[in-house]
Design an enzyme around this catalytic site. Sequence first.
Site, PDB file in Angstrom:
ATOM      1  N   CYS A   1       2.503  -6.058  15.931  1.00  9.04           N
ATOM      2  CA  CYS A   1       1.853  -5.164  16.874  1.00  9.04           C
ATOM      3  C   CYS A   1       0.251  -5.679  16.922  1.00  9.04           C
ATOM      4  CB  CYS A   1       1.927  -3.685  16.427  1.00  9.04           C
ATOM      5  SG  CYS A   1       3.754  -3.172  16.419  1.00  9.04           S
TER       6      CYS A   1
ATOM      7  N   GLU B   1       0.813  -1.092   0.045  1.00  9.36           N
ATOM      8  CA  GLU B   1      -0.021  -0.039  -0.009  1.00  9.36           C
ATOM      9  C   GLU B   1       0.661   1.268   0.007  1.00  9.36           C
ATOM     10  OE1 GLU B   1      -3.318  -1.959   2.946  1.00  9.36           O
ATOM     11  OE2 GLU B   1      -2.749  -0.002   3.218  1.00  9.36           O
TER      12      GLU B   1
ATOM     13  N   CYS C   1       2.364   8.216   1.908  1.00 12.67           N
ATOM     14  CA  CYS C   1       2.892   7.315   2.901  1.00 12.67           C
ATOM     15  C   CYS C   1       3.350   6.164   2.192  1.00 12.67           C
ATOM     16  CB  CYS C   1       1.646   7.336   3.780  1.00 12.67           C
ATOM     17  SG  CYS C   1       1.760   5.832   4.879  1.00 12.67           S
TER      18      CYS C   1
ATOM     19  N   GLY D   1       5.186  -2.204   6.830  1.00 12.28           N
ATOM     20  CA  GLY D   1       6.574  -2.433   7.298  1.00 12.28           C
ATOM     21  C   GLY D   1       7.307  -1.820   8.351  1.00 12.28           C
ATOM     22  N   GLU D   2       8.286  -2.343   8.659  1.00 10.41           N
ATOM     23  CA  GLU D   2       9.172  -1.628   9.654  1.00 10.41           C
ATOM     24  C   GLU D   2      10.557  -1.126   9.047  1.00 10.41           C
ATOM     25  OE1 GLU D   2       9.429  -0.315  12.748  1.00 10.41           O
ATOM     26  OE2 GLU D   2      11.464   0.153  12.231  1.00 10.41           O
TER      27      GLU D   2
ATOM     28  N   SER E   1       7.432   4.791  17.725  1.00 10.60           N
ATOM     29  CA  SER E   1       5.799   4.533  18.018  1.00 10.60           C
ATOM     30  C   SER E   1       5.877   3.849  19.580  1.00 10.60           C
ATOM     31  CB  SER E   1       5.355   3.246  17.015  1.00 10.60           C
ATOM     32  OG  SER E   1       5.250   3.891  15.593  1.00 10.60           O
ATOM     33  N   LEU E   2       5.490   4.580  20.479  1.00  9.22           N
ATOM     34  CA  LEU E   2       5.648   4.330  22.034  1.00  9.22           C
ATOM     35  C   LEU E   2       4.392   3.393  22.274  1.00  9.22           C
ATOM     36  CD1 LEU E   2       7.783   5.119  23.851  1.00  9.22           C
ATOM     37  CD2 LEU E   2       6.568   7.040  24.333  1.00  9.22           C
ATOM     38  N   HIS E   3       3.084   4.151  22.228  1.00 12.00           N
ATOM     39  CA  HIS E   3       1.969   3.476  22.452  1.00 12.00           C
ATOM     40  C   HIS E   3       1.403   3.120  23.953  1.00 12.00           C
ATOM     41  CE1 HIS E   3       1.489   3.393  18.406  1.00 12.00           C
ATOM     42  NE2 HIS E   3       2.513   2.067  18.124  1.00 12.00           N
TER      43      HIS E   3
ATOM     44  N   CYS F   1      -2.525   1.490   8.137  1.00  9.14           N
ATOM     45  CA  CYS F   1      -1.534   0.755   7.355  1.00  9.14           C
ATOM     46  C   CYS F   1      -1.944  -0.521   7.376  1.00  9.14           C
ATOM     47  CB  CYS F   1      -0.083   1.062   7.991  1.00  9.14           C
ATOM     48  SG  CYS F   1       0.534  -0.134   9.342  1.00  9.14           S
TER      49      CYS F   1
ATOM     50  N   ASN G   1      -7.462   3.067  14.406  1.00  4.95           N
ATOM     51  CA  ASN G   1      -8.268   2.646  13.001  1.00  4.95           C
ATOM     52  C   ASN G   1      -8.715   1.072  13.566  1.00  4.95           C
ATOM     53  OD1 ASN G   1      -8.955   4.272  11.075  1.00  4.95           O
ATOM     54  ND2 ASN G   1      -6.610   4.370  10.743  1.00  4.95           N
TER      55      ASN G   1
ATOM     56  N   SER H   1       9.175   6.327  10.527  1.00  5.67           N
ATOM     57  CA  SER H   1       8.364   5.846  11.769  1.00  5.67           C
ATOM     58  C   SER H   1       9.013   4.321  12.001  1.00  5.67           C
ATOM     59  CB  SER H   1       7.137   5.926  11.743  1.00  5.67           C
ATOM     60  OG  SER H   1       6.368   5.432  12.766  1.00  5.67           O
TER      61      SER H   1
ATOM     62  N   CYS I   1      -2.343  -3.739  14.545  1.00  6.70           N
ATOM     63  CA  CYS I   1      -2.215  -3.245  13.221  1.00  6.70           C
ATOM     64  C   CYS I   1      -2.131  -4.320  12.183  1.00  6.70           C
ATOM     65  CB  CYS I   1      -0.643  -2.819  13.054  1.00  6.70           C
ATOM     66  SG  CYS I   1       0.218  -2.796  11.696  1.00  6.70           S
TER      67      CYS I   1
ATOM     68  N   CYS J   1       4.674  -7.421   7.801  1.00  2.41           N
ATOM     69  CA  CYS J   1       5.644  -7.012   8.793  1.00  2.41           C
ATOM     70  C   CYS J   1       5.924  -8.018   9.798  1.00  2.41           C
ATOM     71  CB  CYS J   1       5.242  -5.688   9.520  1.00  2.41           C
ATOM     72  SG  CYS J   1       6.183  -4.781  10.736  1.00  2.41           S
TER      73      CYS J   1
END
Length: 351
Positions: free
Chosen positions: A119, A95, A108, A166-167, A221-223, A341, A297, A198, A122, A115
């Site tokens: 997570c 994407e 983006c 992806g990372e 990305s902490l969360h 994502c 999301n 990111s 995600c 990935c």
Amino acid sequence: MTPALRDLFSLTREDVTALMSTWGFSPVHGARLWNYLYWELVDSLGAMTELPLKVRRRLESETTLGVLPTALETDSRDGFTRKFLLTLPDARRIETVLMRFTGRVTACVSTQAGCAMGCVFCATGQMGFSRHLTPGEIVAQVAHVARALRRAGELRLRNIVLMGMGEPLHNYDATMRALEIVRDPSGLSLGADRITLSTVGVVPGILRLAEENQPLHLAVSLHAATQAERAALVPAARAWPLDTLMDACRTYSQRTGRRIFYEWTLIEGKNDSVEHAHAVGALLRGLPAQVNLIPLNPTEGYTGAPGRTESAKAFQRILGDHYELPSTVRQRRGIDIAAGCGQLAVMARNG
Ligand code: SAH
Ligand code: SF4
């Protein structure tokens, strides 16, 4: 076995010049080719009609232009987001999203198909890891968005964020090479201030970015603000625990003099309380930081609900009033086209 064709999107401007020189052609043709790629944004070798036939023949026999065909293209109802599902040469799908918020046009971009980081909230994490993207496949996405804008007679592409599938720090070398190509001032010209990478918190990658002083903005990305809460959302936190991650972030900011954006996906009842706001405030106190709050999301594989607007506002107030931390709340724009994502790829697969 025939040798693999070189993807023109994987070459820096210097590589293009070197290729012409190896073939015994004038560097003028290299400059024209570069213009075709990143100024005229052509989508085939056949469109490079001003190159001499002998150059085109050589290009056609030894290179390829890795344009990624569009499998699906969707506009959000509010008109702010357009999402492309692009097909890789091995038929996998990735994407790329064109976003028009904050008055700027941003692409983006994905760095992997799937990935490995898992997570829980995600869509990409839920589908697992397929493979790394090549530098050419990353650049091709940026060229795709720039071309789509050009065709629509719209603004120029101004920014890119590596926040697709992806990372990026798990695919470090390919990502950095792609960034070198899109940064070129005589090409797409997306310089240091226009690129945000990111990461989920791949500590060796963050330290390497600092060491190499890579010209970009970093988002982490902490969360969650405790190891236990973070590990429950972000399995990668088991490999790189929160204290190690924060040490790496401190080192990054000290070495580069840059602040870090900390991403916080707001999930109702999980990480959106007043206590959570104080915990992240205390964790980041004194660091050059900005917190970006993103209401979740919803995805198929996770039951959590987005944090409410009131929680986001309270969160922001606490961060500002008690910890002098600037923060933003990202609008959930494009939610009707599953602009989180990995979500479009899941939808396309399902039906
Ligand atoms: N792998 C990198 C970059 C891609 S994800 C990373 O994790 O940072 C980009 C951002 O989208 C991350 O901050 C991620 O946590 C967030 N994200 C992923 N799924 C989401 C969802 N369903 N709702 C809201 N944010 C999400
Ligand atoms: Fe991978 Fe980022 Fe999704 Fe986590 S949030 S699974 S790191 S893409």
